[in-house]
Design an enzyme around this catalytic site. Structure first.
Site, PDB file in Angstrom:
ATOM      1  N   SER A 136       0.758  -1.128   0.045  1.00  0.00           N
ATOM      2  CA  SER A 136      -0.043  -0.103   0.155  1.00  0.00           C
ATOM      3  C   SER A 136       0.970   1.178   0.018  1.00  0.00           C
ATOM      4  CB  SER A 136      -0.985  -0.034   1.300  1.00  0.00           C
ATOM      5  OG  SER A 136      -1.707   1.121   1.353  1.00  0.00           O
ATOM      6  N   SER A 188      -5.167  13.529  -3.357  1.00  0.00           N
ATOM      7  CA  SER A 188      -6.027  14.568  -3.300  1.00  0.00           C
ATOM      8  C   SER A 188      -5.239  15.670  -2.480  1.00  0.00           C
ATOM      9  CB  SER A 188      -7.227  14.253  -2.542  1.00  0.00           C
ATOM     10  OG  SER A 188      -7.077  14.036  -1.328  1.00  0.00           O
ATOM     11  N   HIS A 216      -9.998  10.713  -7.763  1.00  0.00           N
ATOM     12  CA  HIS A 216     -10.019  12.245  -7.940  1.00  0.00           C
ATOM     13  C   HIS A 216      -9.507  12.621  -9.576  1.00  0.00           C
ATOM     14  CE1 HIS A 216     -10.468  13.753  -4.100  1.00  0.00           C
ATOM     15  NE2 HIS A 216      -9.521  12.790  -3.638  1.00  0.00           N
ATOM     16  N   LYS A 247     -17.695  12.931  -6.863  1.00  0.00           N
ATOM     17  CA  LYS A 247     -16.769  14.165  -7.164  1.00  0.00           C
ATOM     18  C   LYS A 247     -17.207  14.615  -8.645  1.00  0.00           C
ATOM     19  CE  LYS A 247     -13.665  12.615  -3.731  1.00  0.00           C
ATOM     20  NZ  LYS A 247     -14.090  12.968  -2.599  1.00  0.00           N
TER      21      LYS A 247
HETATM   22  C1  LIG Z   1      -8.476   8.998  -2.736  1.00  0.00           C
HETATM   23  C2  LIG Z   1     -10.010   8.765  -2.126  1.00  0.00           C
HETATM   24  N1  LIG Z   1     -10.492   7.686  -2.491  1.00  0.00           N
HETATM   25  C3  LIG Z   1     -11.660   7.314  -1.809  1.00  0.00           C
HETATM   26  C4  LIG Z   1     -12.599   8.517  -1.318  1.00  0.00           C
HETATM   27  C5  LIG Z   1     -13.871   8.302  -0.926  1.00  0.00           C
HETATM   28  O1  LIG Z   1     -14.814   8.519  -1.825  1.00  0.00           O
HETATM   29  P1  LIG Z   1     -16.338   9.074  -1.469  1.00  0.00           P
HETATM   30  O2  LIG Z   1     -16.453  10.464  -1.224  1.00  0.00           O
HETATM   31  O3  LIG Z   1     -17.169   8.783  -2.666  1.00  0.00           O
HETATM   32  O4  LIG Z   1     -16.789   8.104  -0.176  1.00  0.00           O
HETATM   33  C6  LIG Z   1     -12.049   9.838  -1.272  1.00  0.00           C
HETATM   34  C7  LIG Z   1     -12.863  10.805  -0.422  1.00  0.00           C
HETATM   35  O5  LIG Z   1     -12.369  12.135  -0.665  1.00  0.00           O
HETATM   36  C8  LIG Z   1     -10.709   9.838  -1.641  1.00  0.00           C
HETATM   37  O6  LIG Z   1      -9.986  11.206  -1.450  1.00  0.00           O
END
Ligand SMILES: Cc1ncc(COP(=O)(O)O)c(C=O)c1O
Length: 404
Positions: A136, A188, A216, A247
Site C-alpha cells: 500500500s 488529493s 480524483h 466528485k
Molecule cells: C482518494 C480517495 N478515495 C476514496 C474517497 C472516498 O470517496 P467518497 O467520497 O465517494 O466516499 C476519497 C474521498 O475524498 C478519496 O479522496
C-alpha cells in the site's frame, strides 16, 4: 464511567490542538454553481465556493438534474432494499454497464460511496485470498487503509510514489505469496500523480494484481473521462479500477471495475456490499446521465484545465506559493495552522470566498494549506477576486512570497 465527561474531554483535546472541525452551513443553489448561500447566526450571506470536489459542476448540470427528477417520478425515492433483496433497480444495472464500458473492463460493481468501495473490496480480497500481501502506498486514502486493516492480511507500506522502495519490498516478500499493489492516480492533498505504467511493470514482474483508486481523476482525465489510466492508455494493465460518483460525476456512490469473476467475487462475499440498502435509483440515473455526457463532451474537461492554468498564473504573478503538480488541485501553501485557519475565516467573512483550511493530521504539520479547486464555472472575475483577497491577506500575515 462518566461517558459524557469522556466525550467532552476528547473534544476539548481537539480544540486545544486546533483540530476541531467546524462545518460551513451552506445551501448550494441549483443552476448557480459555484455560488451558495451561507447560513450564520446573523443571517445569510452569498459565497463563492472554491473548495468543492464537484470538480466540473456536474452536480448542477441540467442533464443530470433532469435524469434524477425523471427517475424519482418513475421509481420513487429509495431503492427499497439491499441489492439481493428487492433493491436492484434497472438504473443500477445500466450504471454498472456504463462504468464497465468507461474503464474498458468486463464488469463493474457499485457501492454506496467511494469509501465503502475501497473498504469493502480491499477488505474482502485481503480476507479471502489465502496469504495475500497488500503493498500500500504510504499516502493512500483512509478508506483503503481501513479496508486493509479490517482484512487483517499482511500489509507492506511503500514510500509514496517511490518505485525503488516498492520494488525492494516486492523483492523481499515471499515469491510464492499472492500480492496486490494498492495506489491512487491523483493524490488529493498534493495533487501529484502516481507512475501508473511503472507500477504496472513492477506488478507484472512480481506477479501482483494492481488496485488503482481514480477517485480524483474520473470524469476529468482521458478522452472519455476514464481517468489518468485512460489518458495514458493503461486501463487494461490495471486489475481493478476504483472510483467515486460523488466528485466529478456530481452525484454520490462508488464503484469498482474489473473482470467479471472478480466483481462477482466481491458481490458474493463482501459484507460492505451485501448487507446495505442499494443506492436510490435516482442517484444511479443521475450518474448514468453524467457519465454518458462526459464520455462524449470534452468541453468541461478543456474548460477545467484552462481555468486551472489561469489560476496558477495569477497566483504566480502575485508570488502566492502553491504546490506545483500536474493535476487540477491547487494547494496554496500557508505552512502555519493558525494563519491558515485565520485566512480561511477572513476569506469567508470579509470576502465571501469559501476555502476550507487543511490542517494536520490531513496534511503534515507546517504544510497547512488552502486546497483550491477551480471549476469550469468559476469566472475570470471570481478568480481575480480570490487572488486579490489572498494577496491582501498574505501581506497582513507577513507570509513569504514565492519568487518566480
Ligand atoms: C482518494 C480517495 N478515495 C476514496 C474517497 C472516498 O470517496 P467518497 O467520497 O465517494 O466516499 C476519497 C474521498 O475524498 C478519496 O479522496
Amino acid at each position: 464511567m462518566d461517558f459524557e465527561a469522556f466525550f467532552k474531554s476528547e473534544l476539548e483535546g481537539l480544540h486545544e490542538e486546533g483540530r476541531y472541525r467546524v462545518f460551513a452551513d451552506l445551501e448550494r443553489r441549483n443552476g448557480q454553481f459555484p455560488r451558495a448561500t451561507r447560513y450564520t447566526e446573523n443571517g445569510t450571506q452569498d459565497v463563492t465556493v472554491w473548495c468543492s470536489n464537484d470538480y466540473l459542476g456536474m452536480g448542477q448540470n441540467q442533464v443530470v438534474v433532469e435524469a434524477m427528477k425523471q427517475a424519482i417520478d418513475s421509481c420513487g425515492a429509495g431503492a427499497g432494499g439491499t441489492r439481493n433483496i428487492s433493491g436492484t433497480n434497472h438504473h443500477h444495472v445500466l450504471l454498472e454497464k456504463e462504468l464497465a464500458d468507461l474503464h474498458g473492463k468486463e464488469s463493474a460493481l457499485i457501492f454506496t460511496s467511494g469509501y465503502i468501495s475501497n473498504w469493502a473490496t480491499l477488505g474482502t480480497l485481503g480476507q479471502k485470498i489465502p496469504g495475500l500481501i497488500i503493498f500500500s502506498d504510504a499516502l493512500n486514502h483512509a478508506s483503503m487503509i481501513e479496508g486493509i486493516r479490517y482484512s487483517k492480511c499482511p500489509k507492506v507500506i511503500w514510500r509514496h510514489n517511490d518505485l525503488q522502495d516498492l520494488e525492494a519490498k516486492l523483492k523481499a516478500a515471499d515469491p510464492k505469496a499472492p500480492k496486490l499493489i494498492a495506489f491512487e492516480s491523483v493524490y488529493s492533498m498534493d495533487g501529484d500523480m502516481a507512475p501508473i505504467r511503472e507500477i504496472c511493470d513492477l506488478a507484472d514482474k512480481y506477479g501482483a494484481m494492481t488496485y488503482l483508486d481514480e477517485v480524483h481523476a474520473v470524469g476529468m482525465y482521458g478522452p472519455r473521462g476514464g481517468g489518468v489510466a485512460e489518458r495514458d492508455g493503461l486501463m487494461d494493465r490495471v486489475t481493478i479500477i476504483e472510483g467515486t460518483l460523488g466528485k466529478a460525476i456530481g452525484v454520490m456512490g462508488g464503484y469498482i471495475t474489473a473482470s467479471t469473476a472478480l466483481c462477482d467475487f466481491i458481490r458474493s462475499f463482501s459484507s460492505g456490499f451485501i448487507f446495505t440498502t442499494a443506492l436510490p435509483p435516482a442517484l444511479a440515473a443521475g450518474a448514468v446521465a453524467s457519465i454518458r455526457h462526459l464520455k462524449s463532451s470534452q468541453i468541461e474537461r478543456f474548460a477545467h484545465q484552462e481555468r486551472v492554468r489561469r489560476l496558477r498564473a495569477l497566483l504566480e504573478a502575485r508570488g502566492i506559493p502553491h504546490m506545483d503538480n500536474p493535476s487540477h488541485i491547487v494547494p496554496v501553501m500557508v505552512g502555519d495552522a493558525s494563519k491558515c485557519k485565520w485566512i480561511s475565516d477572513i476569506l469567508l467573512d470579509n470576502f465571501n470566498v469559501y476555502v476550507q483550511p487543511i490542517n494536520y493530521p490531513t496534511v503534515p504539520k507546517k504544510t497547512e494549506r488552502l486546497r483550491i479547486t477551480p471549476t469550469p464555472l468559476h469566472s475570470n472575475e471570481d478568480m481575480d477576486h480570490l487572488v486579490s483577497a489572498l494577496h491582501q491577506l498574505w501581506s497582513r500575515c507577513a507570509l513569504a512570497r514565492a519568487v518566480a
